[in-house]
Structures are given as C-alpha cells and as structure tokens.
Design an enzyme around this catalytic site. Structure first.
Site, PDB file in Angstrom:
ATOM      1  N   LYS A 186       0.830  -1.219   0.000  1.00 31.88           N
ATOM      2  CA  LYS A 186       0.000   0.000   0.000  1.00 31.88           C
ATOM      3  C   LYS A 186       0.855   1.255   0.000  1.00 31.88           C
ATOM      4  CE  LYS A 186      -2.473   2.747   3.423  1.00 31.88           C
ATOM      5  NZ  LYS A 186      -1.363   3.405   4.140  1.00 31.88           N
ATOM      6  N   ASN A 187       1.848   1.302   0.902  1.00 33.16           N
ATOM      7  CA  ASN A 187       2.594   2.558   1.038  1.00 33.16           C
ATOM      8  C   ASN A 187       3.557   2.816  -0.115  1.00 33.16           C
ATOM      9  OD1 ASN A 187       1.133   3.239   3.246  1.00 33.16           O
ATOM     10  ND2 ASN A 187       2.674   2.612   4.755  1.00 33.16           N
ATOM     11  N   CYS A 225      -5.205   8.500   8.398  1.00 34.62           N
ATOM     12  CA  CYS A 225      -5.450   8.049   9.774  1.00 34.62           C
ATOM     13  C   CYS A 225      -5.089   9.136  10.779  1.00 34.62           C
ATOM     14  CB  CYS A 225      -4.608   6.812  10.056  1.00 34.62           C
ATOM     15  SG  CYS A 225      -5.148   5.363   9.139  1.00 34.62           S
ATOM     16  N   ARG A 245       0.487  15.148  12.547  1.00 29.50           N
ATOM     17  CA  ARG A 245       1.264  14.607  11.417  1.00 29.50           C
ATOM     18  C   ARG A 245       1.664  15.757  10.496  1.00 29.50           C
ATOM     19  NH1 ARG A 245      -1.587   9.302   9.031  1.00 29.50           N
ATOM     20  NH2 ARG A 245       0.511   8.875   8.288  1.00 29.50           N
ATOM     21  N   ASP A 277       3.678   0.683  12.107  1.00 27.77           N
ATOM     22  CA  ASP A 277       2.441   0.154  11.517  1.00 27.77           C
ATOM     23  C   ASP A 277       2.111  -1.260  12.003  1.00 27.77           C
ATOM     24  OD1 ASP A 277       2.255   2.506  10.137  1.00 27.77           O
ATOM     25  OD2 ASP A 277       3.159   1.711   8.308  1.00 27.77           O
ATOM     26  N   ARG A 302      -8.880   0.554   3.512  1.00 28.63           N
ATOM     27  CA  ARG A 302      -7.842   1.395   2.911  1.00 28.63           C
ATOM     28  C   ARG A 302      -6.525   0.618   2.761  1.00 28.63           C
ATOM     29  NH1 ARG A 302      -6.231   5.671   6.102  1.00 28.63           N
ATOM     30  NH2 ARG A 302      -4.744   5.819   4.436  1.00 28.63           N
TER      31      ARG A 302
HETATM   32  N1  EPU Z   1       7.115  14.245  10.570  1.00 31.16           N
HETATM   33  C1  EPU Z   1       7.367  15.573  10.841  1.00 31.16           C
HETATM   34  N2  EPU Z   1       7.412  16.435   9.797  1.00 31.16           N
HETATM   35  C2  EPU Z   1       7.226  16.044   8.509  1.00 31.16           C
HETATM   36  C3  EPU Z   1       6.981  14.702   8.240  1.00 31.16           C
HETATM   37  C4  EPU Z   1       6.925  13.807   9.294  1.00 31.16           C
HETATM   38  O1  EPU Z   1       7.534  15.973  11.988  1.00 31.16           O
HETATM   39  O2  EPU Z   1       7.278  16.900   7.598  1.00 31.16           O
HETATM   40  C5  EPU Z   1       7.091  13.280  11.693  1.00 31.16           C
HETATM   41  C6  EPU Z   1       5.738  12.576  11.821  1.00 31.16           C
HETATM   42  O3  EPU Z   1       4.835  13.326  12.593  1.00 31.16           O
HETATM   43  C7  EPU Z   1       6.132  11.263  12.448  1.00 31.16           C
HETATM   44  C8  EPU Z   1       7.513  10.982  11.849  1.00 31.16           C
HETATM   45  O4  EPU Z   1       7.993  12.239  11.377  1.00 31.16           O
HETATM   46  O5  EPU Z   1       6.279  11.420  13.835  1.00 31.16           O
HETATM   47  C9  EPU Z   1       7.523   9.997  10.711  1.00 31.16           C
HETATM   48  O6  EPU Z   1       6.569  10.369   9.731  1.00 31.16           O
HETATM   49  P1  EPU Z   1       6.700   9.980   8.206  1.00 31.16           P
HETATM   50  O7  EPU Z   1       6.721  11.219   7.392  1.00 31.16           O
HETATM   51  O8  EPU Z   1       7.793   8.988   8.016  1.00 31.16           O
HETATM   52  O9  EPU Z   1       5.318   9.266   7.964  1.00 31.16           O
HETATM   53  P2  EPU Z   1       4.426   9.343   6.679  1.00 31.16           P
HETATM   54  O10 EPU Z   1       5.295   9.386   5.476  1.00 31.16           O
HETATM   55  O11 EPU Z   1       3.373  10.386   6.806  1.00 31.16           O
HETATM   56  C10 EPU Z   1       4.369   6.792   6.278  1.00 31.16           C
HETATM   57  C11 EPU Z   1       3.322   5.757   6.129  1.00 31.16           C
HETATM   58  C12 EPU Z   1       2.686   5.474   7.485  1.00 31.16           C
HETATM   59  C13 EPU Z   1       3.768   5.046   8.456  1.00 31.16           C
HETATM   60  C14 EPU Z   1       4.879   6.107   8.528  1.00 31.16           C
HETATM   61  C15 EPU Z   1       6.044   5.698   9.383  1.00 31.16           C
HETATM   62  C16 EPU Z   1       2.521   6.235   3.917  1.00 31.16           C
HETATM   63  C17 EPU Z   1       1.429   6.746   3.052  1.00 31.16           C
HETATM   64  N3  EPU Z   1       2.297   6.260   5.208  1.00 31.16           N
HETATM   65  O12 EPU Z   1       3.703   7.953   6.753  1.00 31.16           O
HETATM   66  O13 EPU Z   1       1.788   4.410   7.270  1.00 31.16           O
HETATM   67  O14 EPU Z   1       3.196   4.885   9.720  1.00 31.16           O
HETATM   68  O15 EPU Z   1       5.369   6.355   7.181  1.00 31.16           O
HETATM   69  O16 EPU Z   1       6.615   4.534   8.909  1.00 31.16           O
HETATM   70  O17 EPU Z   1       3.548   5.788   3.423  1.00 31.16           O
HETATM   71  C18 EPU Z   1      -0.044   3.038   7.705  1.00 31.16           C
HETATM   72  O18 EPU Z   1       0.309   2.359   6.714  1.00 31.16           O
HETATM   73  O19 EPU Z   1      -0.933   2.666   8.509  1.00 31.16           O
HETATM   74  C19 EPU Z   1       0.611   4.317   7.942  1.00 31.16           C
HETATM   75  C20 EPU Z   1       0.117   5.224   8.755  1.00 31.16           C
END
Ligand code: EPU
Length: 428
Positions: free
Chosen positions: A22-23, A116, A121, A304, A396
């Site tokens: 998915k991701n 979610c 975030r 996750d 999702r």
């Molecule tokens: N963060 C910041 N600033 C940013 C971006 C992130 O402070 O600009 C913080 C976030 O708040 C969090 C940490 O950095 O504490 C990591 O966030 P990251 O950006 O890595 O997460 P994401 O890219 O929004 C993806 C996955 C998530 C998964 C996280 C961590 C996707 C679409 N989503 O989210 O997946 O939990 O990486 O591995 O790729 C799920 O599949 O259920 C899911 C939520």
C-alpha cells in the site's frame, strides 16, 4: 455501512498470498504524473486508496485503467489543475501529488492531506524540501500552493527522518536542474521501490535505501512497466495472526529481509519462524513469553505493526511494554482491546500489556487502519463473536481480507449495519 463479524478462538492453518505494498502504491501512482508517456504498475493491492488515487489522476486529465492488480496511466494530457478539496482529503498520501505536480508543472495546489488520525502529522519537512528546490509554498485556507519559476537541485537535510518527505522531495528533484542531495533520508523499502520506478522512467537516483540520496535532475521522463514490492505490513499482520492462532501459516510473496525486526521479536517470544526466498512460515505456541517493543524508523520495528502486535501480546505471559517513538498517540485501539478483556494501560508513549488473558468477543470500532488490524487479530483470538465497525479504515489497507482469512480457516464475514446501529455509531 457494514460491520465485520468474526467467530474467534479457532486455530488457523494454510497459506496466504501477500498483495503489493500500500505505502508504495500510494507513491507510485502519483509518480506516474512525471512521465510523458504511459506507465503500467503491476501487482497493486485491491484497496480503496488505489481507487481514490486513480480517480484523482482522472480528475486532472489522466487516462487511467485499473484492471485487477494492474494500473495503466497515460499522463500525457494531465494538467496542473488545483485539487484543494474532495478526494485529496480522504488519504494522507495525496501529499505525493504535491511533489509530482511540482516536478512536472512547477506548480500545484493540493488540499492538506487526510488519512489516519495518529496525533499530529506535520508536513514541514516536505515543505522545507520544496522550498530548498526553489518553490514558493503558501498555505491558503487549508490548501498548499506551490509555485516555482524553475526547480534547482539543493542539499536538503531532513530534521526528522520522514518517509513521506523523502519520497516527495525525490519526486520533485528528479525534474530539477542539477544535483539534489537528501541527507538523513528515510530508508524504508517503499523508498527504494519509488526510486526503482523513477529510474525506469529515466531518472538518475543513487543511494535510495540509505540515509543519503543523490538525484541528478533530467529534462524529461518516459513511461515504463513496474512491478510493486510486496506489502511488508500486510505480511507482518498475517504473521502476527499466525503467531496468535496458527498451527502453521505460510506467508507467500514476501521479502523476509523487510520483516527482520518482527522475526527477531517472534523468536524472543517463542514463536516458530522459518524463512525462505519469498516465503515465511509461522507457527504459534501455547506458552508465549512477553517482550517489549519500541517502534523505530526502518529497519527498526515498524509503527504500523505496533497495534496488531499489541493484540498478540495479550496472550503472552508477563508484562510487555509497547513504545511508539514515531506516533506517540497511536493507541486508540487500546480502549477497544480492553472491551475484549485485555489488561492494558497506556502511560505516555507506551502501552503496558499484562498477560496471558483470554480475549472475549465484543462490539468494537476501528478508529484507524492499523487499529482495525489489531481488532481483527484480537477477534480471531477471542472466544465468541467480535463485531468490528469502522471498516472504511481497514479497507484502505487490506486487500481481500475476509477471503484471505477464510482461506486460513477463519470464520469471518460482513453484514450490513441496521439503522439503529448506524445512528449509534454516528452519535458515538
Ligand atoms: N514528521 C514531521 N514532519 C514532517 C513529516 C513527518 O515531523 O514533515 C514526523 C511525523 O509526525 C512522524 C515521523 O515524522 O512522527 C515519521 O513520519 P513519516 O513522514 O515517516 O510518515 P508518513 O510518510 O506520513 C508513512 C506511512 C505510514 C507510516 C509512517 C512511518 C505512507 C502513506 N504512510 O507515513 O503508514 O506509519 O510512514 O513509517 O507511506 C499506515 O500504513 O498505517 C501508515 C500510517
């Protein structure tokens, strides 16, 4: 609206085939915008996020065909149309439209993403990257406006290791002039998958999967065919189900290296695990020992899987502490697990699980995708019937969930909610 019903407490056995990640999918589909001829992606999961992204590309002029596990996108006539609202609000990953549109058109207007609710975030690191590449970024009434005269390569140090920011900056930088270096980049397998697609399209990227990624911008990108990697989180969820209720569950189409942290924890607990090239075999054990887990960026224990793993811990003897260092508030599943007789308390960023207990079927609600997965695991473990609402979250991320679980011998089915139940849910 529907609910999922599970008659739990029965052993499971057999094999389950893992779908595409998915991701990865949610980044690969927006990445097709960058090409100037058709792109085909094979092995996609059959989940609502894929459908929504396909619809979004059509809204902006793409020709999209989704056929079973394959998506064909002809991005030739895509235009940089603003997408401030509507479907972009339904998923977090709509933020990848920012990087992809900025890369191709040097401008984009995208509504702030949904997805979610796991506590705050922010997307400040994405924006920091776009600005370093020369874009002017403003937030107007809940939509992000991005505009650049030209994109120029830059050295970008991420203050937070972020999967989304790493991918989003890559998407824009492949069409910037000159070299971009992303330092403190995330190393998740999905980043390598996106880099593989972009490279097949003609991009020049080195170091994806390490914490320094170098990108030399190119003038144009072309279509290609790409096969997505298997979903390590879906695989991990079925491994957890196998450890909880399995008398031998074979997880097929998986990259065992992606799940080393989970495998290590299973071995500490006394779960039997065997791996081969693209399969993992898991068998539960009556006497599981509790363990502590701490979520970390890859290759650490994935946030996750923290929620489904918590359900498994209820069956292990002793006290296990689950600490989430990525999303400190990702604990909405705990109240629901307690309704099912789990002994868990939350202290700060940790959930403290005392076991073993026999979970009991109950009426519970999935508040986010992986909370939903944890309730499915718990429902399979529980005596009696569990009813789960909030299925839009589960749909999702889990392709053909009931079909796959039925294949393992589970008794699981969907039913429509009654009018009273819909009213109760809306008031809860
Ligand atoms: N963060 C910041 N600033 C940013 C971006 C992130 O402070 O600009 C913080 C976030 O708040 C969090 C940490 O950095 O504490 C990591 O966030 P990251 O950006 O890595 O997460 P994401 O890219 O929004 C993806 C996955 C998530 C998964 C996280 C961590 C996707 C679409 N989503 O989210 O997946 O939990 O990486 O591995 O790729 C799920 O599949 O259920 C899911 C939520």
């Amino acid at each position: 609206m529907e609910k999922l019903k599970i008659a739990g407490g029965y052993p499971l056995k057999g094999s389950v085939k893992i779908s595409g990640a998915k991701n990865s999918a949610v980044a690969l589909i927006p990445a097709t915008i960058l090409a100037e001829s058709p792109v085909t992606i094979e092995g996609l999961p059959d989940i609502s996020d894929v459908q929504i992204l396909g619809d979004l590309l059509e809204e902006i002029g793409g020709h999209v065909e989704i056929n079973k596990e394959e998506i064909y996108v002809d991005p030739t006539n895509i235009v940089s149309m603003p997408l401030p609202n509507g479907k972009v609000k339904k998923l977090r990953a709509s933020y990848y439209l920012m990087g992809a549109m900025l890369g191709r058109f040097k401008k984009a207007v995208i509504g702030l993403p949904g997805g979610c609710h796991l506590g705050p975030r922010p997307i400040d690191q994405h924006i920091k990257g776009f600005e370093a590449l020369g874009a002017k970024v403003t937030n107007e009434q809940g939509a992000i406006y991005l505009r650049a005269d030209e994109l120029r390569g830059a050295r970008i140090y991420l203050d937070v290791v972020s999967v989304g920011a790493t991918i989003n900056i890559m998407l824009a930088a492949v069409r910037a002039k000159g070299r971009t270096i992303i330092e403190n980049a995330a190393k998740e397998p999905e980043i390598i998958d996106v880099a593989t697609l972009l490279t097949s399209m003609g991009a020049k990227i080195k170091g994806a999967g390490t914490d320094v990624i170098r990108i030399d911008g190119v003038d144009s990108l072309q279509g290609c065919r790409h096969t997505i990697i298997p979903d390590r989180i879906e695989a991990g969820t079925y491994m957890i189900i196998g450890a909880a209720m399995g008398e031998g569950v074979l997880i097929d189409n998986v990259i065992p290296l992606h799940l080393e942290s989970l495998i290590a924890k299973f071995r500490e607990m006394g779960v039997t695990v065997e791996t081969s090239d693209d399969q993992i075999w898991v068998a539960g054990n009556k006497d599981l020992k509790s363990v502590d887990i701490k979520t970390l960026v890859y290759p650490g224990f994935p946030t996750d899987l923290q929620q489904p793993f918590t359900s498994l811990l209820t069956k292990a003897s002793g006290t296990g502490v689950v600490t989430d260092t990525i999303y400190g508030a990702r604990f909405k599943h705990i109240d629901e697990l307690r309704r099912m007789n789990a002994q868990i308390k939350v202290e700060g960023r940790s959930a403290i699980v005392t076991g073993p207990v026999q979970l009991q079927g109950a009426k519970v609600k999935a508040s986010d995708l992986r909370a939903g997965a944890s309730l499915v695991v718990a429902g399979l473990m529980a005596e009696g019937i569990t009813e789960i609402t909030g299925l839009e979250h589960i749909d999702r991320g889990y392709s053909h969930l009931e079909e796959k679980l039925t294949g393992l011998g589970a008794t699981i089915w969907r039913e429509s909610l009654t009018e009273d139940e819909i009213e109760q849910l809306q008031n809860s």
